[in-house]
Design an enzyme around this catalytic site. Structure first.
Site, PDB file in Angstrom:
ATOM      1  N   LEU A 105       0.824  -1.214   0.000  1.00 28.87           N
ATOM      2  CA  LEU A 105       0.000   0.000   0.000  1.00 28.87           C
ATOM      3  C   LEU A 105       0.854   1.257   0.000  1.00 28.87           C
ATOM      4  O   LEU A 105       1.809   1.370   0.763  1.00 28.87           O
ATOM      5  CB  LEU A 105      -0.907  -0.013   1.238  1.00 28.87           C
ATOM      6  CG  LEU A 105      -1.795   1.208   1.477  1.00 28.87           C
ATOM      7  CD1 LEU A 105      -3.148   0.784   2.071  1.00 28.87           C
ATOM      8  CD2 LEU A 105      -1.144   2.229   2.412  1.00 28.87           C
ATOM      9  N   ASP A 153       0.531   8.784   1.586  1.00 31.87           N
ATOM     10  CA  ASP A 153       0.968  10.166   1.361  1.00 31.87           C
ATOM     11  C   ASP A 153       2.322  10.324   0.661  1.00 31.87           C
ATOM     12  O   ASP A 153       3.272   9.617   1.001  1.00 31.87           O
ATOM     13  CB  ASP A 153       1.133  10.896   2.697  1.00 31.87           C
ATOM     14  CG  ASP A 153       0.010  10.642   3.667  1.00 31.87           C
ATOM     15  OD1 ASP A 153      -0.994  10.032   3.286  1.00 31.87           O
ATOM     16  OD2 ASP A 153       0.148  11.063   4.826  1.00 31.87           O
TER      17      ASP A 153
HETATM   18  C1  FRU Z   1      -2.542  10.804   6.164  1.00 30.78           C
HETATM   19  C2  FRU Z   1      -1.851  10.095   7.304  1.00 30.78           C
HETATM   20  C3  FRU Z   1      -0.894  11.018   8.032  1.00 30.78           C
HETATM   21  C4  FRU Z   1       0.055  10.035   8.653  1.00 30.78           C
HETATM   22  C5  FRU Z   1       0.169   8.979   7.573  1.00 30.78           C
HETATM   23  C6  FRU Z   1       0.371   7.584   8.072  1.00 30.78           C
HETATM   24  O1  FRU Z   1      -2.971   9.944   5.172  1.00 30.78           O
HETATM   25  O2  FRU Z   1      -2.807   9.547   8.188  1.00 30.78           O
HETATM   26  O3  FRU Z   1      -1.517  11.871   8.955  1.00 30.78           O
HETATM   27  O4  FRU Z   1       1.287  10.601   8.953  1.00 30.78           O
HETATM   28  O5  FRU Z   1      -1.024   9.041   6.836  1.00 30.78           O
HETATM   29  O6  FRU Z   1       0.592   6.710   7.004  1.00 30.78           O
END
Ligand code: FRU
Length: 480
Positions: A35, A38
């Site tokens: 997966l 971000d």
């Molecule tokens: C956003 C998030 C961020 C976090 C990351 C974890 O999609 O939830 O806030 O750092 O993804 O994967």
């Protein structure tokens, strides 16, 4: 024991694309396996672009995240590098969470959130540094936490540092949740990017008159753009307002003015950035040539049931876009470098279109469409990715100015999204369709709709129709 980093690199080196996977995009960044979420650490350093992303290599589900690493000379051809960070330290063993990159003493540094669940399964969030330790910028040494806990009055949902330098000082914004379970953005400052002082909350629920602004604000990014200061990010838990904010988790921006020294940010209303179905955690960087560039996750937290899991991967990053502020509104345009991917083209002559004369063509699902329509009367529409009874409809009603993306007839997907455009008799569309990724830029980036579509076959039909009349000024399909 094989280290976590080695395990991730083994997956990265051994991953192969299944030949019957016609959903794997050709030119969007996707995870080798597992997966992706971000984009992280987007930066241009020594002429090269670096783009990291949240990666769970071991399953198509969220888990203890790694930072995968890609580099590019041109924002278009990306090379996957060895994994940058693994969740292998005591303070980040439940995830090397999102963050940003910066250059200090000519060395590339990463600033990320260490996510930890302690013995009683309580979340502990720290903000941590790492830096590149080889000339190729392929291996990173962790330097440990530099912000050890959230300020008083906030929960451990405290993450995603985005750092910048201004007047010889460092600043960063962080996403946070108050103890009353509302979302805010916090400003920190530092002289050396090591010792950080908390300044104040600068945006979010209860600030600048904002109320009902959700239970958490993720991935803030604050930067100057064309004379103003823009704060983009992802409030979680806000309610739909008219045509806006219909996703389970939303994205958007404020335009305002930041006074760093007084930790005050005066801003206008929160506006949607991308109006599509899948778009989250956008992150920007300032390129050497002065462009403000953006990459985003074309996914949404809690939506992980896409059919690509049968091929062992899920989610993609957006194309890199440049940002422009025009009349108080952020416009997004695909960077011009994408033109270098064009292989061949089909161009249709200028022509009138009326109710009885649709224009249909077939193509592989990897193309760019440039379409300029004028003198629109009635409803102009475009049916994309049509295979059997499934398709995606794009329509523009010249009597109301309403533009709509409707995927209620798409395979695996549902719903529609819409917005009102300023122009009512002409429409310029710039569409990128990369096998299962759709990005629609409207009127030179005034609005953008992004989302995923999973046609059952790699070749599909596109049909252009008008319920009354219009003039197709320009229609070009570039194949990739
Ligand atoms: C956003 C998030 C961020 C976090 C990351 C974890 O999609 O939830 O806030 O750092 O993804 O994967």
């Amino acid at each position: 024991m094989n280290s976590l980093l080695n395990q991730a690199n083994t997956i990265l080196n051994q991953a192969t694309n299944s030949p019957d996977d016609h959903w794997r995009p050709k030119f969007h960044i996707t995870p080798p396996e597992g997966l992706l979420n971000d984009p992280n650490g987007f930066i241009q350093f020594d002429g090269q672009y670096h783009l990291f992303f949240q990666w769970h290599p071991f399953a198509c589900q969220h888990g203890s995240k790694f930072w995968a690493h890609c580099t590019s000379q041109d924002l278009v051809h990306w090379q996957l590098k060895p994994t940058a960070l693994a969740p292998d330290a005591s303070y980040d063993k439940n995830g090397v969470y999102s963050g940003s990159a910066f250059v200090l003493n000519d060395e590339l540094h990463l600033f990320y959130t260490g996510n930890l669940k302690d013995e009683s399964n309580q979340r502990v969030s720290t903000q941590c540094l790492a830096k590149a330790v080889d000339g190729e910028l392929e291996s990173y040494q962790k330097l440990g936490p530099v912000i050890h806990s959230q300020p008083q009055g906030y929960t451990a949902h405290f993450r995603d540092p985005k750092i910048w330098q201004h007047d010889d000082r460092w600043y960063c914004v962080l996403g946070a949740q108050t103890e009353q379970l509302t979302g805010q953005v916090l400003l920190y400052t530092s002289e050396d990017a090591q010792q950080w002082q908390y300044m104040a909350p600068i945006a979010g629920d209860g600030i600048n008159g904002l109320t009902d602004f959700g239970y958490m604000f993720e991935c803030p990014d604050l930067f100057p753009l064309d004379g103003q200061d823009v704060l983009i990010g992802c409030p979680q838990g806000i309610k739909p307002q008219g045509m806006n904010f219909h996703n389970r988790h939303n994205n958007g921006y404020f335009v305002g003015e930041l006074d760093c020294t007084r930790a005050q940010y005066n801003h206008g209303a929160f506006q949607p950035l991308d109006r599509g179905f899948e778009f989250y955690a956008p992150q920007t960087t300032l390129a050497d040539d002065g462009r403000r560039l953006l990459s985003a996750w074309l996914g949404i937290p809690d939506e992980d049931d896409q059919p690509t899991v049968e091929h062992n991967w899920i989610h993609a990053l957006s194309l890199v876009r440049s940002l422009h502020l025009i009349d108080g509104k952020v416009h997004q345009r695909p960077v011009e470098e994408h033109q270098s991917l064009r292989q061949s083209q089909q161009q249709w002559p200028e022509q009138p279109l009326n109710a009885t004369q649709p224009l249909t063509f077939s193509s592989e699902n990897c193309f760019e469409l440039v379409l300029n329509v004028e003198q629109i009367e009635g409803v102009f529409s475009l049916r994309l990715a049509e295979v059997d009874e499934h398709y995606v409809d794009i329509s523009f009603d010249s009597s109301t100015g309403i533009f709509k993306l409707d995927r209620s007839h798409a395979l695996h997907q549902t719903g529609s999204r819409e917005c009102t455009l300023n122009n009512t008799d002409s429409l310029a569309l710039h569409i990128f369709f990369d096998r299962s990724v759709l990005e629609i830029f409207i009127n030179n980036g005034e609005e953008v709709f992004s989302g995923r579509v999973f046609p059952s076959q790699p070749v599909s039909n596109t049909t252009v129709t008008s319920t009354k009349s219009c003039i197709i000024k320009e229609l070009i399909r570039y194949d990739y």
